[in-house]
Enzyme design. Structure first.
Site, short mmCIF file in Angstrom:
data_model
loop_
_atom_site.label_atom_id
_atom_site.label_comp_id
_atom_site.label_asym_id
_atom_site.label_seq_id
_atom_site.Cartn_x
_atom_site.Cartn_y
_atom_site.Cartn_z
N ASP A 92 -22.01 21.04 21.55
CA ASP A 92 -22.83 22.24 21.33
C ASP A 92 -23.76 22.48 22.52
OD1 ASP A 92 -22.69 22.93 18.09
OD2 ASP A 92 -22.41 20.81 18.51
N THR A 152 -19.16 23.26 13.82
CA THR A 152 -19.59 21.94 14.29
C THR A 152 -19.24 20.84 13.29
OG1 THR A 152 -21.39 22.90 15.59
CG2 THR A 152 -21.57 20.58 15.06
#
Length: 358
Positions: free
Chosen positions: A110, A179
Site C-alpha cells: 500500500d 488489502t
C-alpha cells in the site's frame, strides 16, 4: 549691484516633479519585481528550477494528458504491489477498525504503491487536488517525471485535447484495493485505481490488475479500451458483493429476484466493477449487478463509476442518488452498479438494502 534673480515657471516645476516621480516609480517597481522573483512569487521560478509549470489561478489541465499519467501511475503502483507480494515481506499492520469491526489493514505494498502513484501525478499536475487512501509522508517525497508521451491506444480513442479548469479537478487514488485479500494472497481481487472528477463528477477512471497486468480505462465523452458485455440477466441476475456481507445481500436478493439468483462474494471494488464488463482476464468472474450495502470510501469506487458512466452504465447510492466526488471521502448510502439495465427500476426493487446497511 544685486545679482539677477532666477524666476522658475510654476508649469516647469510641475513637469520636473512629475518626471522625477516617474523615474522613481520605475526604479522601485523593478526592485520589487526582483524581490518577488527571488521568492518565487512572480516571473521565473526561483533559481531557475526545472519541473512542470504549475497552473496558476484560472489555469487549465488536459484530461487526455491526465488519462495518460493516470494509466502510468496505476501501472507503476501495481509494480510495487506485485514486487512486495512476491517478496512475501508485507510488513502488515492495522490502521484501526472498520465500521464493521474488522482490521483496516495496511502493508508495504500500500505504502510504496501510494508513493509512486501520488508523486507521479503531483509532479505532472501540481495544481490539482489529489486525495489518496494512504498518508503521504513529506520525508518520502519523490520527483517522478512524466515524459509527456501519450500512448497510441489513448490517442486513437481521444483524438483531441480536453482542457478543463485545474481548480475544478479532484483526483482520487486507491494504491491497493483489496488489502485484506492481498494479505491472504488472493491476488485476483487486487487492483490499483485512479479517478479524475471534474466539479465532483467522475470523468475518467483507470483500474489496473497488477498480477495479470490488465488495465481498463475510460473517459466520459472520450473513449475507452474496455466495453460492456453483449447481454445481462436482469430477471435472475448474478450479483457480486463484498465477501464480508454476502449473506445480508443474499437474503434480500432471493426475495426480490427469486431462488435462481446467484450471489458472488468477492474482494475489492475495482474487481467488482470489472465483473460487469467484457474483460479478457480468465481469473475475472462475471456478474450482472454490483451491490454494496455499507459505508464505502470514494477512492474505492470513483474509478469504477467513471468507467461505467463512460460506457453508458450507472453507479448510484442504493436510493438512486448520484455520488459526488468532492467533500468527504466516503458515502453512507451503499451503492448499486449496473450497465445495460433499467437502473431506476432496480433501485425501486431493492428498497430494503439501504436500511440493512445502516
Amino acid at each position: 549691484m544685486a545679482p539677477m534673480g532666477i524666476r522658475l515657471s510654476p508649469l516647469g516645476v510641475a513637469v520636473f516633479c512629475l518626471l522625477g516621480l516617474g523615474v522613481l516609480y520605475h526604479l522601485y517597481s523593478g526592485f520589487l519585481a526582483g524581490r518577488f522573483s527571488l521568492f518565487g512569487l512572480g516571473g521565473e521560478p526561483a533559481g531557475g528550477a526545472a519541473g512542470p509549470p504549475a497552473a496558476a489561478d484560472g489555469g487549465t489541465v488536459d484530461l487526455r494528458e491526465m488519462l495518460a499519467v493516470s494509466v502510468l501511475a496505476a501501472v507503476r503502483g501495481g509494480d510495487e504491489v506485485r514486487r512486495v507480494r512476491e517478496s512475501n515481506v508485507l510488513h502488515e499492520k492495522s490502521k484501526g477498525k472498520t465500521r464493521e469491526g474488522a482490521d483496516d489493514k495496511m502493508t508495504s505494498g500500500d505504502v510504496l504503491s501510494n508513493r509512486k502513484m501520488f508523486y507521479l501525478l503531483k509532479t505532472a499536475f501540481p495544481s490539482v487536488q489529489i486525495n489518496t487512501e494512504e498518508h503521504v509522508d513529506a520525508a518520502d517525497q519523490e520527483v517522478i517525471l512524466w515524459d509527456h508521451k501519450i500512448p497510441e491506444d489513448i490517442l486513437k480513442e481521444v483524438t483531441a485535447p480536453k482542457e478543463v479548469p485545474a481548480e475544478s479537478v479532484t483526483v482520487w487514488i486507491d494504491p491497493l484495493d483489496a488489502t485484506q485479500e492481498y494479505t491472504e494472497d488472493l491476488r485476483k481481487y487486487v487492483t490499483t485505481m485512479v479517478c479524475v472528477a471534474v466539479n465532483g463528477k467522475p470523468v475518467l477512471g483507470v483500474i489496473h490488475k497488477p498480477f495479470s497486468e490488465y488495465t481498463a480505462w475510460a473517459m466520459v465523452d472520450g473513449g475507452s479500451n474496455v466495453k460492456a458485455r453483449s447481454s445481462y440477466n436482469e430477471k435472475t441476475p448474478r450479483i457480486v458483493v463484498s465477501r464480508s456481507h454476502s449473506g445480508m445481500v443474499k437474503q434480500v436478493a432471493l426475495q426480490t429476484f427469486g431462488n435462481q439468483t446467484t450471489i458472488i462474494p468477492a474482494g475489492g471494488a475495482g474487481y467488482k466493477v470489472l465483473a460487469l464488463l467484457d474483460v479478457p482476464d480468465k481469473s475475472q468472474e462475471k456478474a450482472d449487478l454490483y451491490i454494496h450495502v455499507t459505508y464505502i470510501k470514494k477512492w474505492d469506487i470513483c474509478a469504477g463509476n467513471a468507467i461505467l458512466k463512460a460506457l453508458g452504465g450507472h453507479m448510484t447510492t442504493l436510493s438512486g442518488e448520484e455520488i459526488s466526488y468532492t467533500g468527504s471521502d466516503g458515502i453512507e448510502g451503499g451503492l448499486l452498479a449496473s450497465i445495460r439495465m433499467n437502473h431506476q427500476a432496480l433501485v425501486r426493487k431493492l428498497p430494503d438494502l439501504e436500511k440493512m446497511g445502516h
